[in-house]
Design a protein around this motif. Sequence first.
Motif, PDB file in Angstrom:
ATOM      1  N   MET A  34       0.841  -1.195   0.000  1.00  0.00           N
ATOM      2  CA  MET A  34       0.000   0.000   0.000  1.00  0.00           C
ATOM      3  C   MET A  34       0.876   1.244   0.000  1.00  0.00           C
ATOM      4  SD  MET A  34      -3.037  -1.202  -0.098  1.00  0.00           S
ATOM      5  CE  MET A  34      -3.987   0.294   0.230  1.00  0.00           C
ATOM      6  N   GLY A  35       0.435   2.237  -0.732  1.00  0.00           N
ATOM      7  CA  GLY A  35       1.208   3.460  -0.819  1.00  0.00           C
ATOM      8  C   GLY A  35       0.357   4.693  -0.603  1.00  0.00           C
ATOM      9  N   TRP A  36       1.027   5.764  -0.230  1.00  0.00           N
ATOM     10  CA  TRP A  36       0.422   7.088  -0.168  1.00  0.00           C
ATOM     11  C   TRP A  36       1.153   7.990  -1.164  1.00  0.00           C
ATOM     12  CZ3 TRP A  36      -3.892   8.545   2.433  1.00  0.00           C
ATOM     13  CH2 TRP A  36      -4.348   7.720   3.463  1.00  0.00           C
ATOM     14  N   PHE A  37       0.380   8.715  -1.923  1.00  0.00           N
ATOM     15  CA  PHE A  37       0.905   9.695  -2.859  1.00  0.00           C
ATOM     16  C   PHE A  37       0.220  11.026  -2.568  1.00  0.00           C
ATOM     17  CE2 PHE A  37       3.302   7.247  -6.043  1.00  0.00           C
ATOM     18  CZ  PHE A  37       2.990   5.965  -5.627  1.00  0.00           C
ATOM     19  N   ARG A  38       0.767  12.086  -3.099  1.00  0.00           N
ATOM     20  CA  ARG A  38       0.126  13.391  -2.937  1.00  0.00           C
ATOM     21  C   ARG A  38       0.300  14.218  -4.194  1.00  0.00           C
ATOM     22  NH1 ARG A  38       4.186  16.043   1.629  1.00  0.00           N
ATOM     23  NH2 ARG A  38       5.979  16.393   0.239  1.00  0.00           N
ATOM     24  N   GLN A  39      -0.626  15.138  -4.376  1.00  0.00           N
ATOM     25  CA  GLN A  39      -0.561  16.035  -5.529  1.00  0.00           C
ATOM     26  C   GLN A  39      -0.954  17.435  -5.093  1.00  0.00           C
ATOM     27  OE1 GLN A  39      -2.881  14.853  -8.970  1.00  0.00           O
ATOM     28  NE2 GLN A  39      -1.529  16.012 -10.314  1.00  0.00           N
ATOM     29  N   ALA A  40      -0.021  18.345  -5.250  1.00  0.00           N
ATOM     30  CA  ALA A  40      -0.255  19.748  -4.952  1.00  0.00           C
ATOM     31  C   ALA A  40      -0.732  20.457  -6.220  1.00  0.00           C
ATOM     32  CB  ALA A  40       1.019  20.390  -4.422  1.00  0.00           C
ATOM     33  N   PRO A  41      -1.417  21.581  -6.087  1.00  0.00           N
ATOM     34  CA  PRO A  41      -1.907  22.302  -7.263  1.00  0.00           C
ATOM     35  C   PRO A  41      -0.777  22.651  -8.217  1.00  0.00           C
ATOM     36  CG  PRO A  41      -2.899  23.178  -5.281  1.00  0.00           C
ATOM     37  CD  PRO A  41      -1.859  22.207  -4.832  1.00  0.00           C
ATOM     38  N   CYS A  96      -4.361   7.233  -1.271  1.00  0.00           N
ATOM     39  CA  CYS A  96      -3.794   5.926  -0.991  1.00  0.00           C
ATOM     40  C   CYS A  96      -4.050   5.022  -2.197  1.00  0.00           C
ATOM     41  CB  CYS A  96      -4.347   5.305   0.277  1.00  0.00           C
ATOM     42  SG  CYS A  96      -6.039   4.735   0.191  1.00  0.00           S
ATOM     43  N   ALA A  97      -3.204   4.013  -2.330  1.00  0.00           N
ATOM     44  CA  ALA A  97      -3.275   3.149  -3.496  1.00  0.00           C
ATOM     45  C   ALA A  97      -2.765   1.754  -3.144  1.00  0.00           C
ATOM     46  CB  ALA A  97      -2.468   3.743  -4.642  1.00  0.00           C
ATOM     47  N   ALA A  98      -3.218   0.773  -3.909  1.00  0.00           N
ATOM     48  CA  ALA A  98      -2.845  -0.621  -3.692  1.00  0.00           C
ATOM     49  C   ALA A  98      -1.995  -1.130  -4.849  1.00  0.00           C
ATOM     50  CB  ALA A  98      -4.093  -1.486  -3.555  1.00  0.00           C
ATOM     51  N   ASN A  99      -0.952  -1.860  -4.488  1.00  0.00           N
ATOM     52  CA  ASN A  99       0.050  -2.326  -5.445  1.00  0.00           C
ATOM     53  C   ASN A  99       0.218  -3.834  -5.284  1.00  0.00           C
ATOM     54  OD1 ASN A  99       2.606  -3.014  -6.602  1.00  0.00           O
ATOM     55  ND2 ASN A  99       3.250  -0.884  -6.458  1.00  0.00           N
TER      56      ASN A  99
END
Length: 126
Positions: A34-41, A96-99
């Motif tokens: 499981m991972g966490w990613f982020r995206q800023a404007p 969050c995402a699944a791998n």
Amino acid sequence: QVQLVESGGGLVQAGGSLRLSCAASKRTISSYAMGWFRQAPGKEREFVAAVNWSGDRTYYADSVKGRFTISRDNAKNTVYLQMNNLKFEDTAVYYCAANSYRSSTYYYRDSMYSYWGQGTQVTVSS
């Protein structure tokens, strides 16, 4: 099919803390990294942290190392991201995402994740 729902985002002052949760449904996540990613404007989505399927190995972006902690509770089908000493530059939508891959080589690349949540906004005021 894995359905992921993030929660715990919000507005916090710099130096504060938040704990994000990612609850999975429809299928167990115990066999997924499981991972966490982020995206800023205006920026591309970036890797934040990942944890392997058993929870005994964790991986972090340099920008959050020592401040963020990823963990998982397979019994609850949930992944967490504890964020301490938050900075203005941590402001972003967090996903969050699944791998399904076993090799940590693939944990840093968002294209290798099969399932994604809808995201939760984290805003850090300076």
